[in-house]
Design a protein around this motif. Structure first.
Motif, PDB file in Angstrom:
ATOM      1  N   PRO A 202       0.702  -1.171   0.035  1.00 19.10           N
ATOM      2  CA  PRO A 202      -0.006   0.083   0.022  1.00 19.10           C
ATOM      3  C   PRO A 202       0.872   1.262   0.022  1.00 19.10           C
ATOM      4  O   PRO A 202       2.009   1.179   0.320  1.00 19.10           O
ATOM      5  N   ILE A 204       2.294   4.431   1.468  1.00 17.04           N
ATOM      6  CA  ILE A 204       2.925   4.643   2.992  1.00 17.04           C
ATOM      7  C   ILE A 204       3.606   5.780   3.245  1.00 17.04           C
ATOM      8  O   ILE A 204       4.577   6.172   2.443  1.00 17.04           O
ATOM      9  N   GLU A 205       2.955   7.030   3.670  1.00 13.75           N
ATOM     10  CA  GLU A 205       3.473   8.020   3.963  1.00 13.75           C
ATOM     11  C   GLU A 205       4.429   8.247   5.093  1.00 13.75           C
ATOM     12  O   GLU A 205       3.696   7.660   6.210  1.00 13.75           O
ATOM     13  N   GLY A 207       7.074   6.769   5.912  1.00 14.84           N
ATOM     14  CA  GLY A 207       7.486   5.439   6.477  1.00 14.84           C
ATOM     15  C   GLY A 207       8.898   5.535   6.781  1.00 14.84           C
ATOM     16  O   GLY A 207       9.441   6.602   6.761  1.00 14.84           O
ATOM     17  N   THR A 286       7.223   1.064  10.176  1.00 16.21           N
ATOM     18  CA  THR A 286       5.866   1.271  10.711  1.00 16.21           C
ATOM     19  C   THR A 286       5.121  -0.001  10.725  1.00 16.21           C
ATOM     20  O   THR A 286       5.443  -0.803  10.064  1.00 16.21           O
ATOM     21  N   GLU A 288       2.375  -0.571   9.075  1.00 13.30           N
ATOM     22  CA  GLU A 288       2.219  -1.100   7.526  1.00 13.30           C
ATOM     23  C   GLU A 288       3.397  -1.546   6.694  1.00 13.30           C
ATOM     24  O   GLU A 288       3.190  -2.683   6.163  1.00 13.30           O
ATOM     25  N   GLU A 289       4.311  -1.181   7.113  1.00 15.88           N
ATOM     26  CA  GLU A 289       5.766  -1.509   6.573  1.00 15.88           C
ATOM     27  C   GLU A 289       6.057  -2.907   7.152  1.00 15.88           C
ATOM     28  O   GLU A 289       6.388  -3.952   6.356  1.00 15.88           O
ATOM     29  N   ASP A 333       5.876   7.758  -3.001  1.00 20.25           N
ATOM     30  CA  ASP A 333       4.694   6.938  -2.361  1.00 20.25           C
ATOM     31  C   ASP A 333       4.899   5.867  -1.146  1.00 20.25           C
ATOM     32  O   ASP A 333       3.976   5.374  -0.485  1.00 20.25           O
ATOM     33  N   GLY A 334       6.072   5.593  -1.038  1.00 21.99           N
ATOM     34  CA  GLY A 334       6.514   4.566  -0.238  1.00 21.99           C
ATOM     35  C   GLY A 334       5.925   3.130  -0.230  1.00 21.99           C
ATOM     36  O   GLY A 334       6.171   2.371   0.539  1.00 21.99           O
ATOM     37  N   ARG A 335       5.426   2.768  -1.448  1.00 18.29           N
ATOM     38  CA  ARG A 335       4.992   1.327  -1.685  1.00 18.29           C
ATOM     39  C   ARG A 335       6.205   0.643  -1.889  1.00 18.29           C
ATOM     40  O   ARG A 335       7.010   0.685  -2.693  1.00 18.29           O
TER      41      ARG A 335
END
Length: 468
Positions: A202, A204-205, A207, A286, A288-289, A333-335
């Protein structure tokens, strides 16, 4: 000319012309023939590197008296015209995978050292194809007139999508039988299914993973991986990961594994997996990461796919293999993104693999897309043509090995009647400084290539006696 006389002629040819073989190999290896679709144009559909290598190979063949044809830059062929239009095909490729890092020797220069040849393409597939060209030259000149036409085919897109053969088959009939010198001896009568795809995490802002990269090719175990991360606590080097403090809580991490072809992942050690394990064990990332990293660990923990529930087995191909070849961080965007390469038996399918990988990715907030699929290929190991190849191998080597299947993907699977055939020998031992195909310091033994030459000479002569 009987078989004993033909072997004597092969030995004499090697004595007189081995320097010519090495010269031709060196000329081809000097060309960085990696696909570059951004520079594709008419006559060079895969970019300037493959185009230059194809021109080089066809010029060599023409110089040895073959009738050559350039198929719009997709593929080229060289014919030793026989009494019949029926063709015995030999197909190899002049494109190569990207170099990657970790080379001790120049990748685009042929290096001779202690009986080995080093350079990108020495074993996959420029070296073997040059050997096959010289074998066909000897058969053409010593055994004529030939009952069948020998067609040497030089592909320019084997390492990625094999669009070269797709174009060729749209305009030409298949040879009556074909082999490709792009695998191992004794003879491969089947190839596992091959599918590949991409997992994308996804957005990830903010991160903690600022940079992440590993691997050079989808179809190879990555030997190196690197990340730049943010961590509230100091990160120290471990046995397999080197950590360098950059200041302000930032760290540069470098993991070193061992490269290997995706068809033989047991020969390698996945550097991305090493790096992922380090990040998780040190609390980096994070939530999410870390969810994506946990998915990565499941993917990379076992090369049979059991971490994702996609394991499968059959009697011809054995266990499914699964490799995470290239990892990256999408700019802006950190994906996180990860490729997957699976070699699968007849008891599963790309659709089932994709379904299960997608379900596992979804748990990490990620998606999976299936990019390519090639279904399993099998031919009869008892056919006259396959037995002719096997007999030539056995007579040259004195070994009684039987035909086998493989998890590599060669041109053989794309033709009606075909087999993979050398040049590497089973159980061959090489020094630690000699790399494998797709890895750094790719290399092959000169004696192996000389034996391959003898085997190809006998094989082409034996195929002339088959009812094709």
């Amino acid at each position: 000319m009987d078989e004993r006389e033909l072997l004597a002629a092969a030995d004499e040819y090697l004595e007189r012309h081995w320097d010519d073989v090495l010269r031709d190999m060196g000329e081809l290896i000097s060309i960085e023939s990696v696909e570059d679709l951004t520079a594709a144009q008419p006559g060079a559909p895969f970019g300037p590197g493959p185009r230059a290598a194809l021109t080089c190979a066809l010029d060599m063949a023409a110089g040895y008296g073959f009738e050559v044809c350039d198929c719009e830059g997709y593929l080229g062929y060289a014919d030793a015209v026989g009494l019949s239009a029926t063709q015995i095909g030999v197909i190899g490729h002049v494109d190569v995978v990207p170099v990657g890092s970790g080379w001790a020797y120049p990748p685009f220069s042929l290096t001779r050292k202690d009986g080995f040849l080093l350079g990108r393409g020495t074993s996959d597939d420029k070296g073997p194809m040059v050997v096959a060209l010289h074998a066909a030259r000897l058969v053409k000149d010593a055994c004529g007139p030939l009952p069948y036409t020998v067609r040497l085919m030089f592909g320019a897109n084997e390492e990625t999508n094999m669009k070269d053969v797709e174009h060729y088959r749209a305009h030409h009939a298949d040879p009556a039988f074909l082999f490709t010198p792009d695998a191992e001896f004794p003879v491969g009568y089947g190839e596992a299914g091959i599918c590949s795809g991409t997992v994308e995490g996804p957005v990830i802002e903010g991160g903690d993973i600022v940079e992440f990269e590993g691997g050079a090719a989808v179809n190879a175990v990555p030997g190196q991986a690197r990340a730049v991360v943010r961590s509230p606590r100091a990160l120290a080097s471990s046995g397999e990961v080197e950590a360098t403090a950059l200041g302000d809580g930032m760290f540069d991490l470098f993991a070193r594994g061992k490269s290997a072809h995706a068809s033989t992942p047991e020969l390698g050690r996945n550097a991305i997996g090493i790096l992922v394990g380090y990040l998780l064990e040190n609390g980096v990332g994070t939530p999410e990461e870390r969810a994506f990293l946990e998915f990565e660990r499941r993917l990379l923990s076992a090369s049979d796919g059991s971490g994702l529930g996609i394991e499968a087995h059959d009697d011809d191909f054995g266990d499914l293999t699964c490799v995470g070849g290239v990892a990256s961080l999408v700019d802006g965007d950190g994906r996180l993104r990860q490729t997957i390469d699976c070699r699968y038996p007849t008891t599963t399918s790309a659709a089932l693999i994709a379904q299960r990988v997608a379900a596992a990715a979804c748990e990490a907030g990620a998606t999976f897309s299936l990019d390519h699929d090639k279904r399993p290929f099998l031919t009869s190991p008892d056919s006259e043509a396959v037995q002719a190849l096997l007999g030539a191998y056995q007579r040259v080597t004195g070994r009684d090995d039987g035909a086998f299947t493989m998890k590599g993907g060669t041109y053989a699977r794309l033709f009606t009647r075909a087999a993979s055939f050398g040049p590497e020998m089973p159980d061959e031992v090489r020094p630690a400084w000699v790399g494998t195909m797709h890895g750094p310091d790719e290399g092959i033994s000169e004696e192996t290539l000389k034996d391959a030459f003898r085997i190809y000479v006998l094989s082409l002569a034996a195929l002339m006696k088959c009812a094709l």
